[in-house]
Scaffold this motif. Structure first.
Motif, PDB file in Angstrom:
ATOM      1  N   GLY A 234       0.815  -1.209   0.000  1.00  0.00           N
ATOM      2  CA  GLY A 234       0.000   0.000   0.000  1.00  0.00           C
ATOM      3  C   GLY A 234       0.850   1.260   0.000  1.00  0.00           C
ATOM      4  O   GLY A 234       0.471   2.273  -0.605  1.00  0.00           O
ATOM      5  N   LEU A 235       1.998   1.205   0.649  1.00  0.00           N
ATOM      6  CA  LEU A 235       2.876   2.372   0.711  1.00  0.00           C
ATOM      7  C   LEU A 235       3.515   2.701  -0.633  1.00  0.00           C
ATOM      8  O   LEU A 235       3.973   3.827  -0.845  1.00  0.00           O
ATOM      9  CB  LEU A 235       3.974   2.144   1.759  1.00  0.00           C
ATOM     10  CG  LEU A 235       3.509   2.077   3.217  1.00  0.00           C
ATOM     11  CD1 LEU A 235       4.671   1.733   4.135  1.00  0.00           C
ATOM     12  CD2 LEU A 235       2.857   3.388   3.643  1.00  0.00           C
ATOM     13  N   VAL A 236       3.572   1.720  -1.543  1.00  0.00           N
ATOM     14  CA  VAL A 236       4.137   1.983  -2.878  1.00  0.00           C
ATOM     15  C   VAL A 236       3.019   2.087  -3.917  1.00  0.00           C
ATOM     16  O   VAL A 236       3.205   1.749  -5.094  1.00  0.00           O
ATOM     17  CB  VAL A 236       5.171   0.894  -3.271  1.00  0.00           C
ATOM     18  CG1 VAL A 236       6.391   0.978  -2.389  1.00  0.00           C
ATOM     19  CG2 VAL A 236       4.547  -0.500  -3.240  1.00  0.00           C
ATOM     20  N   ASP A 237       1.831   2.527  -3.473  1.00  0.00           N
ATOM     21  CA  ASP A 237       0.698   2.853  -4.361  1.00  0.00           C
ATOM     22  C   ASP A 237       0.096   1.646  -5.071  1.00  0.00           C
ATOM     23  O   ASP A 237      -0.458   1.786  -6.162  1.00  0.00           O
ATOM     24  CB  ASP A 237       1.127   3.896  -5.413  1.00  0.00           C
ATOM     25  CG  ASP A 237       1.530   5.204  -4.778  1.00  0.00           C
ATOM     26  OD1 ASP A 237       0.928   5.566  -3.754  1.00  0.00           O
ATOM     27  OD2 ASP A 237       2.456   5.861  -5.296  1.00  0.00           O
ATOM     28  N   MET A 238       0.192   0.472  -4.467  1.00  0.00           N
ATOM     29  CA  MET A 238      -0.481  -0.697  -5.020  1.00  0.00           C
ATOM     30  C   MET A 238      -1.866  -0.809  -4.375  1.00  0.00           C
ATOM     31  O   MET A 238      -2.034  -0.532  -3.185  1.00  0.00           O
ATOM     32  CB  MET A 238       0.319  -1.965  -4.745  1.00  0.00           C
ATOM     33  CG  MET A 238       1.734  -1.955  -5.292  1.00  0.00           C
ATOM     34  SD  MET A 238       1.805  -2.000  -7.093  1.00  0.00           S
ATOM     35  CE  MET A 238       1.299  -3.683  -7.397  1.00  0.00           C
ATOM     36  N   LYS A 239      -2.872  -1.208  -5.180  1.00  0.00           N
ATOM     37  CA  LYS A 239      -4.242  -1.345  -4.702  1.00  0.00           C
ATOM     38  C   LYS A 239      -4.653  -2.808  -4.753  1.00  0.00           C
ATOM     39  O   LYS A 239      -4.387  -3.494  -5.741  1.00  0.00           O
ATOM     40  CB  LYS A 239      -5.200  -0.511  -5.562  1.00  0.00           C
ATOM     41  CG  LYS A 239      -4.822   0.961  -5.679  1.00  0.00           C
ATOM     42  CD  LYS A 239      -4.872   1.672  -4.350  1.00  0.00           C
ATOM     43  CE  LYS A 239      -4.509   3.146  -4.507  1.00  0.00           C
ATOM     44  NZ  LYS A 239      -4.462   3.826  -3.193  1.00  0.00           N
TER      45      LYS A 239
END
Length: 874
Positions: A234-239
């Motif tokens: 989540g911190l690396v913009d993965m959903k």
């Protein structure tokens, strides 16, 4: 008709009668037969706003979803997840779908297997898609039990009260409301602190008791590792979409087909032979760029008279994605009478319309006010939690996932999609390495994982595999010379006679008058390709039909098939499923006779006719009981059994188990049976009967019972492994004794075959990376210490990355060394007669799948035992 097409051509239409007239989306029941066009054209749904600044549903800050009854908790269509507080004082959504991770694996390794590694073959250096989990020296995790006095029922409140003591506990922690994990050890075995409850200013005593000091490989640590890593994603913009994580901002558009390919990753952290490893592989989510409502409008404009049937058939059973929250749902029905203006109850008892709800919660304006609503029914696990109401979705805000049957049948679509999803070894390793280096360089990730004393290795794991010796393929004329790296001997078979040829003397061909020329040309070509293979193919009894109705074909079959008929061939104008099913049911059950069904377009291309005829001739020989090629099988009195299962499309909750058993020394002749099982019923309930029949037939053919029996069990997921090990294996052993008598005690091996895995292996070819050659074995480093398992790459692929198959020997009294078990498995991958090359699984498993698929898709009944000694299901 292709197997894939038949597998998808389900009768999904539910609850739509012939009396219901065609209507556009949202039109009332009383509409005329030919309705006017829609008032407004379909439009793209509004893009969802950024997710930042919104409270989590799970925390209860938002109102419940549409479809939730008053007084219930949040109505979630997926499994409710435990919220664990991780990091700096926030209740993070983690632990989603915990069943995805198996922290405590069933120990199935036989006690006598001390070293499961083989030695045969040449060493091959490999790279695999695993990364080492690196830890600080003398790393441990500490587990604490947390009690509250007075008792606090709310998990959210318990988390908030504990977080008041950040100075004591530190910023890095994992807490689920009862169990607390810390990377540090508190000074006291039992620590008491007090927190003040803001609502009534009452002091709450919190008792924190250390219960365990966990080593890095403990199941609890593995659980926390995966929770931490989900937060890292989540911190690396993965959903999260479904089970995996994707990056919507990197979605690739294929505008000519109205599709998007969204890249992502499949990840898990588990204990392997010597260390904890992160397994990471590339995943792709295929999504339609237009909404479900757009699709419904397209269907309406094309065929207004059959719109309701077409929409129900296309949508019910499909999976849709709601882009406003990136969640997937199964469409179980369409509520034609509901509208976005309809209301539902909130938790406080007030009512709100669906349209106002989406405006309030997601800032989305619903444009089509007359669209019907999609229905997603609660699953059994939802019902057990008390969530019994349906979930209603707006078609305008949903997008279809995956590919339709029409798209899969379109070579252009598959080629364009494959350009993005078929990633070669070099591209795959570059993407994975760049992904992990992005994680290791992100400041937020460094703070999060650094607090736990963890990080990932920068580079992919290196290990050694082995290449098994090339297998010798024999036909009547002798050994075939082929290249092992190609895993294909179709060219070498030309002009060679098969091992056992069966003459086709008395057979029938049924075709329609419109395609009589194509049928005659095909018969003539068959008669030319048969003799070089040793097959005598006489002229068939022709049966010409004036139309292509199902009943016409069945009438012709009734009138033409006699007890002397060896085979029936039907040339069909199209691949209609109901017609194919009717023919197979008649020829497999009503009047058993081997049958071959061919679609006209398959034999209409003159330049391909010879090749098609050759492949069909080989199939016909197998269906008549012949053998095409063979290998050297050193083991004597051996029976191999393949088991696979398939869901019955006609009866919900029922599955078909296909059982295939070899009948000769070269493992080229088989006896087949099938068994039906219902939900919560073990497959072995019917396996005893199947094994009795197989052993009886083996004794009839060979004059003795087999000394060794090796069962290859396919169709088993990770969650089913304990059930197979604890329940099925004992019943298999008992079935052998009952079939052969109390004194019969064969040596038995049971092997689980698993294809749906995320492990990948790459071989070096100079500076480049390529797919490992067929025959590559991996039995160390990335195997499990509690299993007797190995990976085998048995097939060759021309595009993308090859997928290995995982084998887990859960029972073994055969006396075979690991080398022997691995070599036998590889040999069996050469013996599938529908393909002149190696396949991904042992031939008995593939034959069992073909049988279960035919019965589950078309026949829905036990095939006649008159066909059991032939491969009639090819």
């Amino acid at each position: 008709m292709s197997g894939r097409a038949r597998g998808r051509a389900r009768g999904r239409a539910r609850g739509v009668t012939e009396e219901q007239q065609a209507r556009r989306p949202g039109e009332p029941e009383q509409a005329a037969a030919t309705p006017p066009p829609p008032v407004m054209p379909p439009q793209e749904s509004q893009a969802p706003p950024p997710a930042s600044g919104r409270a989590s549903y799970r925390g209860g800050a938002r109102e419940p979803r549409p479809g939730m009854a008053s007084g219930e908790g949040p109505r979630l269509p997926t499994e409710e997840l435990a919220a664990m507080s991780i990091g700096t004082g926030e209740a993070a959504e983690v632990g989603r779908r915990r069943r995805e991770f198996r922290y405590v694996e069933a120990r199935t390794r036989p006690a006598h297997i001390v070293d499961k590694r083989g030695t045969a073959g040449n060493q091959l250096p490999l790279i695999t898609n695993f990364f080492r989990m690196e830890r600080i020296p003398d790393w441990h995790m500490y587990q604490y039990h947390v009690d509250f006095n007075p008792v606090i029922d709310s998990k959210r409140m318990r988390i908030a009260l504990l977080l008041q003591h950040e100075t004591l506990l530190g910023r890095t922690r994992a807490f689920d409301g009862m169990v607390l994990f810390l990377p540090i050890r508190l000074q006291e075995q039992t620590t008491e602190v007090y927190s003040k409850r803001n609502s009534d200013d009452v002091n709450i005593r919190i008792t924190i008791t250390m219960t365990n000091e966990l080593p890095p490989s403990s199941p609890q640590c593995l659980q926390v590792y995966n929770i931490i890593f989900r937060r890292v994603l989540g911190l690396v913009d993965m959903k999260q979409i479904g089970r995996n994580y994707y990056n919507p901002s990197l979605a690739i558009s294929i505008p000519q087909h109205r599709l998007q390919v969204m890249p992502g990753f499949v990840t898990s952290i588990l204990q392997y032979e010597n260390e904890v490893l992160l397994n990471c592989d590339i995943s792709h989510k295929i999504i339609r760029s237009d909404s479900v409502l757009d699709l419904m409008y397209d269907m309406y404009y094309q065929k207004p008279a059959t719109f309701h049937d077409d929409a129900t058939r296309s949508l019910v059973g499909s999976i849709v994605l709601t882009r406003y929250n990136n969640k997937t749902y199964r469409v179980d029905d369409i509520e034609w009478d509901k509208r976005p203006s309809d209301t539902f109850k909130l938790r406080d008892g007030s009512k709100i319309s669906y349209r106002d709800y989406y405006k309030k919660s997601y800032e989305i304006d619903v444009k089509d006010k007359e669209q019907p609503l999609l229905v997603s029914k609660p699953k059994k696990k939802d019902i057990r939690r008390g969530q019994t109401d349906n979930l209603y979705l707006l078609p305008e805000l949903c997008k279809m996932t995956g590919l339709t049957d029409e798209a899969r049948a379109d070579n252009r679509v598959m080629k364009d999609v494959g350009a993005h999803t078929r990633v070669a070894p070099a591209g795959r390793t570059q993407t994975l390495t760049a992904f992990v280096r992005q994680i290791n360089s992100n400041e937020e990730v460094l703070r999060e994982m650094g607090g736990w004393g963890l990080r990932f290795a920068q580079d992919l794991l290196n290990l050694n595999g082995r290449i098994l010796p090339q297998e010798k393929i024999y036909q009547q004329g002798g050994e075939l010379s082929y290249k092992q790296e190609d895993a294909d001997w179709s060219r070498e078979m030309r002009g060679q006679q098969v091992i056992t040829a069966v003459g086709l003397v008395n057979w029938v061909i049924i075709f329609t008058r419109k395609y009589s020329n194509e049928a005659q040309d095909f018969v003539q070509t068959l008669s030319r390709v048969g003799p070089p293979m040793g097959m005598k193919i006489s002229q068939p009894i022709p049966c010409e039909l004036v139309d292509d109705r199902n009943e016409s074909f069945l009438t012709a079959l009734r009138n033409s098939v006699t007890p002397q008929t060896q085979l029936v061939m039907c040339v069909l104008p199209t691949n209609k499923k109901d017609r194919y099913d009717a023919i197979k049911k008649f020829t497999c059950v009503d009047r058993p006779v081997p049958s071959q069904v061919i679609v006209v377009r398959t034999i209409s291309k003159k330049n391909m006719l010879m090749s098609v005829a050759t492949k069909v001739a080989i199939q016909l020989n197998c269906k008549l009981g012949g053998e095409v090629w063979a290998l050297e099988i050193p083991l004597k009195n051996l029976m191999v059994v393949g088991i696979d299962s398939y869901h019955d499309s006609a009866k919900k909750g029922r599955s078909v188990g296909g059982v295939i058993a070899s009948m000769n020394a070269t493992l080229t002749r088989y006896y087949s049976r099938c068994t039906f099982q219902h939900s919560m019923q073990e497959l072995l309930d019917g396996l005893r009967v199947c094994m009795q029949g197989a052993l009886q037939k083996y004794h009839e053919v060979n004059g003795c019972l087999p000394e060794r029996i090796i069962v290859f069990r396919d169709g088993v997921g990770d969650g089913q492994l304990p059930a197979v090990s604890e329940h099925e294996v004992p019943q298999v052993l008992e079935s052998f004794k009952k079939a052969g008598g109390q004194d019969y005690n064969p040596k038995v091996g049971v092997v689980i075959v698993k294809k749906r895995i995320n492990s990948r292996f790459f071989a070096r070819a100079g500076p480049q990376l390529t797919n490992p050659p067929p025959g590559t074995i991996i039995d160390s480093e990335v195997t499990k210490p509690e299993w007797y398992d190995f990976f085998l790459v048995s097939q060759s692929v021309k595009q993308g990355t090859v997928s290995p198959t995982h084998y887990n020997v859960i029972w073994d009294t055969t006396g075979l060394r690991p080398d022997h078990m691995q070599r036998l498995t590889y040999k069996l991958c050469h013996l599938y007669y529908n393909w002149p090359g190696t396949i991904r699984v042992p031939a008995p498993c593939q034959y069992a799948h073909k049988l279960a698929f035919l019965v589950g898709q078309s026949i829905h009944r036990d095939p006649s035992l008159d066909l059991a000694d032939r491969l009639y299901f090819l």
